[in-house]
Scaffold this motif. Structure first.
Motif, PDB file in Angstrom:
ATOM      1  N   GLY A  44      -0.904 -12.039  -5.765  1.00 21.47           N
ATOM      2  CA  GLY A  44      -0.690 -13.291  -5.042  1.00 21.47           C
ATOM      3  C   GLY A  44      -1.891 -13.671  -4.190  1.00 21.47           C
ATOM      4  O   GLY A  44      -2.845 -12.911  -4.034  1.00 21.47           O
ATOM      5  N   GLU A  45      -1.823 -14.852  -3.632  1.00 21.85           N
ATOM      6  CA  GLU A  45      -2.953 -15.420  -2.905  1.00 21.85           C
ATOM      7  C   GLU A  45      -3.298 -14.674  -1.624  1.00 21.85           C
ATOM      8  O   GLU A  45      -4.465 -14.479  -1.310  1.00 21.85           O
ATOM      9  CB  GLU A  45      -2.681 -16.890  -2.588  1.00 21.85           C
ATOM     10  CG  GLU A  45      -2.602 -17.757  -3.813  1.00 21.85           C
ATOM     11  CD  GLU A  45      -3.910 -17.833  -4.587  1.00 21.85           C
ATOM     12  OE1 GLU A  45      -4.993 -17.737  -3.988  1.00 21.85           O
ATOM     13  OE2 GLU A  45      -3.834 -18.002  -5.815  1.00 21.85           O
ATOM     14  N   THR A  46      -2.308 -14.254  -0.856  1.00 19.97           N
ATOM     15  CA  THR A  46      -2.594 -13.575   0.407  1.00 19.97           C
ATOM     16  C   THR A  46      -3.442 -12.339   0.176  1.00 19.97           C
ATOM     17  O   THR A  46      -4.490 -12.162   0.791  1.00 19.97           O
ATOM     18  CB  THR A  46      -1.286 -13.188   1.129  1.00 19.97           C
ATOM     19  OG1 THR A  46      -0.549 -14.372   1.413  1.00 19.97           O
ATOM     20  CG2 THR A  46      -1.565 -12.447   2.416  1.00 19.97           C
ATOM     21  N   LEU A  47      -3.006 -11.481  -0.705  1.00 20.41           N
ATOM     22  CA  LEU A  47      -3.751 -10.250  -0.955  1.00 20.41           C
ATOM     23  C   LEU A  47      -5.071 -10.523  -1.671  1.00 20.41           C
ATOM     24  O   LEU A  47      -6.058  -9.831  -1.441  1.00 20.41           O
ATOM     25  CB  LEU A  47      -2.897  -9.248  -1.733  1.00 20.41           C
ATOM     26  CG  LEU A  47      -1.695  -8.718  -0.939  1.00 20.41           C
ATOM     27  CD1 LEU A  47      -0.806  -7.854  -1.816  1.00 20.41           C
ATOM     28  CD2 LEU A  47      -2.147  -7.946   0.280  1.00 20.41           C
ATOM     29  N   ALA A  48      -5.106 -11.559  -2.496  1.00 23.11           N
ATOM     30  CA  ALA A  48      -6.362 -11.920  -3.165  1.00 23.11           C
ATOM     31  C   ALA A  48      -7.410 -12.315  -2.129  1.00 23.11           C
ATOM     32  O   ALA A  48      -8.579 -11.929  -2.237  1.00 23.11           O
ATOM     33  CB  ALA A  48      -6.137 -13.054  -4.159  1.00 23.11           C
ATOM     34  N   PHE A  49      -7.007 -13.090  -1.129  1.00 27.91           N
ATOM     35  CA  PHE A  49      -7.947 -13.468  -0.072  1.00 27.91           C
ATOM     36  C   PHE A  49      -8.418 -12.241   0.696  1.00 27.91           C
ATOM     37  O   PHE A  49      -9.595 -12.107   1.011  1.00 27.91           O
ATOM     38  CB  PHE A  49      -7.311 -14.453   0.912  1.00 27.91           C
ATOM     39  CG  PHE A  49      -7.057 -15.820   0.353  1.00 27.91           C
ATOM     40  CD1 PHE A  49      -7.791 -16.332  -0.707  1.00 27.91           C
ATOM     41  CD2 PHE A  49      -6.069 -16.616   0.896  1.00 27.91           C
ATOM     42  CE1 PHE A  49      -7.537 -17.599  -1.216  1.00 27.91           C
ATOM     43  CE2 PHE A  49      -5.808 -17.891   0.411  1.00 27.91           C
ATOM     44  CZ  PHE A  49      -6.554 -18.373  -0.650  1.00 27.91           C
ATOM     45  N   LEU A  50      -7.497 -11.348   1.023  1.00 24.41           N
ATOM     46  CA  LEU A  50      -7.845 -10.172   1.815  1.00 24.41           C
ATOM     47  C   LEU A  50      -8.686  -9.166   1.034  1.00 24.41           C
ATOM     48  O   LEU A  50      -9.356  -8.334   1.631  1.00 24.41           O
ATOM     49  CB  LEU A  50      -6.582  -9.501   2.356  1.00 24.41           C
ATOM     50  CG  LEU A  50      -5.784 -10.327   3.367  1.00 24.41           C
ATOM     51  CD1 LEU A  50      -4.499  -9.602   3.745  1.00 24.41           C
ATOM     52  CD2 LEU A  50      -6.609 -10.643   4.604  1.00 24.41           C
ATOM     53  N   LYS A  51      -8.642  -9.248  -0.306  1.00 21.86           N
ATOM     54  CA  LYS A  51      -9.467  -8.339  -1.123  1.00 21.86           C
ATOM     55  C   LYS A  51     -10.954  -8.624  -0.957  1.00 21.86           C
ATOM     56  O   LYS A  51     -11.773  -7.755  -1.160  1.00 21.86           O
ATOM     57  CB  LYS A  51      -9.101  -8.455  -2.609  1.00 21.86           C
ATOM     58  CG  LYS A  51      -7.902  -7.651  -2.967  1.00 21.86           C
ATOM     59  CD  LYS A  51      -7.585  -7.482  -4.423  1.00 21.86           C
ATOM     60  CE  LYS A  51      -8.111  -8.393  -5.448  1.00 21.86           C
ATOM     61  NZ  LYS A  51      -7.564  -8.140  -6.778  1.00 21.86           N
ATOM     62  N   GLY A  52     -11.293  -9.834  -0.582  1.00 23.84           N
ATOM     63  CA  GLY A  52     -12.697 -10.183  -0.418  1.00 23.84           C
ATOM     64  C   GLY A  52     -13.322  -9.433   0.754  1.00 23.84           C
ATOM     65  O   GLY A  52     -12.664  -9.123   1.736  1.00 23.84           O
ATOM     66  N   THR A  59     -12.950  -1.848   1.056  1.00 28.34           N
ATOM     67  CA  THR A  59     -14.339  -1.629   0.642  1.00 28.34           C
ATOM     68  C   THR A  59     -14.462  -1.642  -0.875  1.00 28.34           C
ATOM     69  O   THR A  59     -15.545  -1.803  -1.404  1.00 28.34           O
ATOM     70  CB  THR A  59     -14.859  -0.283   1.174  1.00 28.34           C
ATOM     71  OG1 THR A  59     -13.976   0.760   0.742  1.00 28.34           O
ATOM     72  CG2 THR A  59     -14.935  -0.303   2.690  1.00 28.34           C
ATOM     73  N   ASN A  60     -13.324  -1.474  -1.557  1.00 27.55           N
ATOM     74  CA  ASN A  60     -13.382  -1.381  -3.017  1.00 27.55           C
ATOM     75  C   ASN A  60     -12.496  -2.410  -3.734  1.00 27.55           C
ATOM     76  O   ASN A  60     -12.291  -2.332  -4.925  1.00 27.55           O
ATOM     77  CB  ASN A  60     -13.000   0.032  -3.473  1.00 27.55           C
ATOM     78  CG  ASN A  60     -11.583   0.404  -3.085  1.00 27.55           C
ATOM     79  OD1 ASN A  60     -10.814  -0.430  -2.631  1.00 27.55           O
ATOM     80  ND2 ASN A  60     -11.234   1.665  -3.267  1.00 27.55           N
ATOM     81  N   GLY A  61     -11.928  -3.365  -2.991  1.00 31.49           N
ATOM     82  CA  GLY A  61     -11.079  -4.387  -3.603  1.00 31.49           C
ATOM     83  C   GLY A  61      -9.695  -3.895  -3.966  1.00 31.49           C
ATOM     84  O   GLY A  61      -8.968  -4.535  -4.712  1.00 31.49           O
ATOM     85  N   SER A  62      -9.299  -2.770  -3.422  1.00 32.26           N
ATOM     86  CA  SER A  62      -8.014  -2.156  -3.759  1.00 32.26           C
ATOM     87  C   SER A  62      -6.869  -2.729  -2.914  1.00 32.26           C
ATOM     88  O   SER A  62      -6.959  -2.794  -1.691  1.00 32.26           O
ATOM     89  CB  SER A  62      -8.110  -0.648  -3.527  1.00 32.26           C
ATOM     90  OG  SER A  62      -6.839  -0.069  -3.402  1.00 32.26           O
ATOM     91  N   ILE A  63      -5.802  -3.120  -3.592  1.00 33.15           N
ATOM     92  CA  ILE A  63      -4.594  -3.594  -2.901  1.00 33.15           C
ATOM     93  C   ILE A  63      -4.020  -2.479  -2.033  1.00 33.15           C
ATOM     94  O   ILE A  63      -3.595  -2.715  -0.908  1.00 33.15           O
ATOM     95  CB  ILE A  63      -3.537  -4.088  -3.920  1.00 33.15           C
ATOM     96  CG1 ILE A  63      -4.056  -5.285  -4.717  1.00 33.15           C
ATOM     97  CG2 ILE A  63      -2.224  -4.418  -3.229  1.00 33.15           C
ATOM     98  CD1 ILE A  63      -4.331  -6.527  -3.924  1.00 33.15           C
ATOM     99  N   ASP A  64      -4.023  -1.254  -2.550  1.00 32.53           N
ATOM    100  CA  ASP A  64      -3.503  -0.127  -1.773  1.00 32.53           C
ATOM    101  C   ASP A  64      -4.285   0.069  -0.480  1.00 32.53           C
ATOM    102  O   ASP A  64      -3.707   0.354   0.567  1.00 32.53           O
ATOM    103  CB  ASP A  64      -3.538   1.163  -2.601  1.00 32.53           C
ATOM    104  CG  ASP A  64      -2.492   1.168  -3.695  1.00 32.53           C
ATOM    105  OD1 ASP A  64      -1.477   0.462  -3.555  1.00 32.53           O
ATOM    106  OD2 ASP A  64      -2.699   1.868  -4.705  1.00 32.53           O
TER     107      ASP A  64
END
Length: 107
Positions: A44-52, A59-64
Protein backbone atom coordinates in the motif's frame (compact mmCIF):
# COMPACT_ATOMS: atom_id res chain seq x y z
CA UNK A 1 17.05 18.07 26.24
CA UNK A 2 16.12 15.45 23.65
CA UNK A 3 15.45 16.56 20.07
CA UNK A 4 11.90 17.38 19.00
CA UNK A 5 9.87 14.73 17.24
CA UNK A 6 6.70 15.14 15.22
CA UNK A 7 3.80 12.76 15.69
CA UNK A 8 1.77 12.22 12.52
CA UNK A 9 -1.76 10.84 12.80
CA UNK A 10 -4.00 9.94 9.89
CA UNK A 11 -7.51 8.91 10.82
CA UNK A 12 -10.20 8.34 8.23
CA UNK A 13 -13.34 9.57 9.97
CA UNK A 14 -16.68 7.81 10.20
CA UNK A 15 -15.70 4.46 8.72
CA UNK A 16 -18.20 2.48 10.78
CA UNK A 17 -20.94 5.06 10.19
CA UNK A 18 -20.32 4.83 6.45
CA UNK A 19 -20.36 1.03 6.44
CA UNK A 20 -23.49 0.74 8.57
CA UNK A 21 -25.38 3.35 6.53
CA UNK A 22 -25.27 1.27 3.38
CA UNK A 23 -26.41 -2.24 2.66
CA UNK A 24 -24.60 -2.40 -0.67
CA UNK A 25 -21.95 -5.06 -0.35
CA UNK A 26 -20.01 -3.72 -3.36
CA UNK A 27 -19.75 -0.29 -1.71
CA UNK A 28 -18.60 -1.73 1.60
CA UNK A 29 -16.03 -4.03 -0.02
CA UNK A 30 -14.78 -1.21 -2.24
CA UNK A 31 -14.31 1.20 0.65
CA UNK A 32 -12.53 -1.46 2.67
CA UNK A 33 -10.22 -2.25 -0.24
CA UNK A 34 -9.33 1.43 -0.63
CA UNK A 35 -8.42 1.69 3.05
CA UNK A 36 -6.27 -1.42 2.80
CA UNK A 37 -4.54 -0.11 -0.29
CA UNK A 38 -3.76 3.21 1.31
CA UNK A 39 -2.55 2.14 4.71
CA UNK A 40 -2.75 -1.54 5.58
CA UNK A 41 -1.27 -3.64 2.81
CA UNK A 42 2.45 -4.24 2.59
CA UNK A 43 2.26 -2.92 -0.97
CA UNK A 44 0.00 0.00 0.00
CA UNK A 45 0.87 3.66 -0.31
CA UNK A 46 1.76 4.39 3.32
CA UNK A 47 4.45 1.76 3.52
CA UNK A 48 5.61 2.48 -0.04
CA UNK A 49 6.27 6.09 0.94
CA UNK A 50 8.09 5.06 4.12
CA UNK A 51 10.27 2.59 2.17
CA UNK A 52 12.02 5.52 0.53
CA UNK A 53 15.27 6.68 2.08
CA UNK A 54 13.83 10.19 2.44
CA UNK A 55 12.07 9.35 5.71
CA UNK A 56 14.79 7.20 7.29
CA UNK A 57 12.64 4.24 8.32
CA UNK A 58 14.62 1.63 6.44
CA UNK A 59 18.10 1.13 5.08
CA UNK A 60 17.22 -1.73 2.76
CA UNK A 61 13.62 -1.00 1.66
CA UNK A 62 12.26 -3.77 3.85
CA UNK A 63 8.66 -3.59 5.09
CA UNK A 64 9.70 -5.61 8.15
CA UNK A 65 12.38 -3.07 8.98
CA UNK A 66 9.83 -0.23 8.75
CA UNK A 67 7.37 -2.05 11.01
CA UNK A 68 10.10 -2.71 13.59
CA UNK A 69 11.20 0.93 13.63
CA UNK A 70 10.53 2.70 16.92
CA UNK A 71 9.09 5.60 14.90
CA UNK A 72 6.51 3.44 13.11
CA UNK A 73 3.56 2.92 15.42
CA UNK A 74 0.61 1.70 13.39
CA UNK A 75 -0.95 1.65 9.95
CA UNK A 76 -4.22 -0.21 9.35
CA UNK A 77 -7.98 0.18 9.33
CA UNK A 78 -8.05 3.81 8.28
CA UNK A 79 -5.44 4.99 10.77
CA UNK A 80 -1.73 5.62 10.55
CA UNK A 81 0.58 6.79 13.33
CA UNK A 82 4.20 7.63 12.65
CA UNK A 83 6.87 9.75 14.36
CA UNK A 84 9.11 11.93 12.20
CA UNK A 85 12.38 13.57 13.23
CA UNK A 86 11.52 16.89 11.55
CA UNK A 87 8.42 18.96 10.98
CA UNK A 88 9.30 19.21 7.28
CA UNK A 89 9.24 15.41 6.85
CA UNK A 90 5.91 15.14 8.70
CA UNK A 91 4.31 17.76 6.45
CA UNK A 92 5.82 16.19 3.34
CA UNK A 93 4.39 12.80 4.29
CA UNK A 94 1.01 14.39 5.04
CA UNK A 95 0.96 16.05 1.64
CA UNK A 96 1.79 12.81 -0.16
CA UNK A 97 -0.85 10.82 1.73
CA UNK A 98 -3.53 13.48 1.10
CA UNK A 99 -2.81 13.41 -2.62
CA UNK A 100 -3.02 9.63 -2.85
CA UNK A 101 -6.29 9.56 -0.87
CA UNK A 102 -7.82 12.02 -3.33
CA UNK A 103 -6.51 10.11 -6.36
CA UNK A 104 -7.59 6.69 -5.09
CA UNK A 105 -10.98 7.87 -3.84
CA UNK A 106 -12.01 9.68 -7.01
CA UNK A 107 -10.69 7.42 -9.74
Amino acid sequence: MSPKKYFFILDVDSIQKYIFNTNRLKTIVGASALLDYINANNDGETLAFLKGSKYGFTTNGSIDEIKKSLNFIYSAGGATQVIFPTEKLAYDFQSRIKKIIIVVTFR
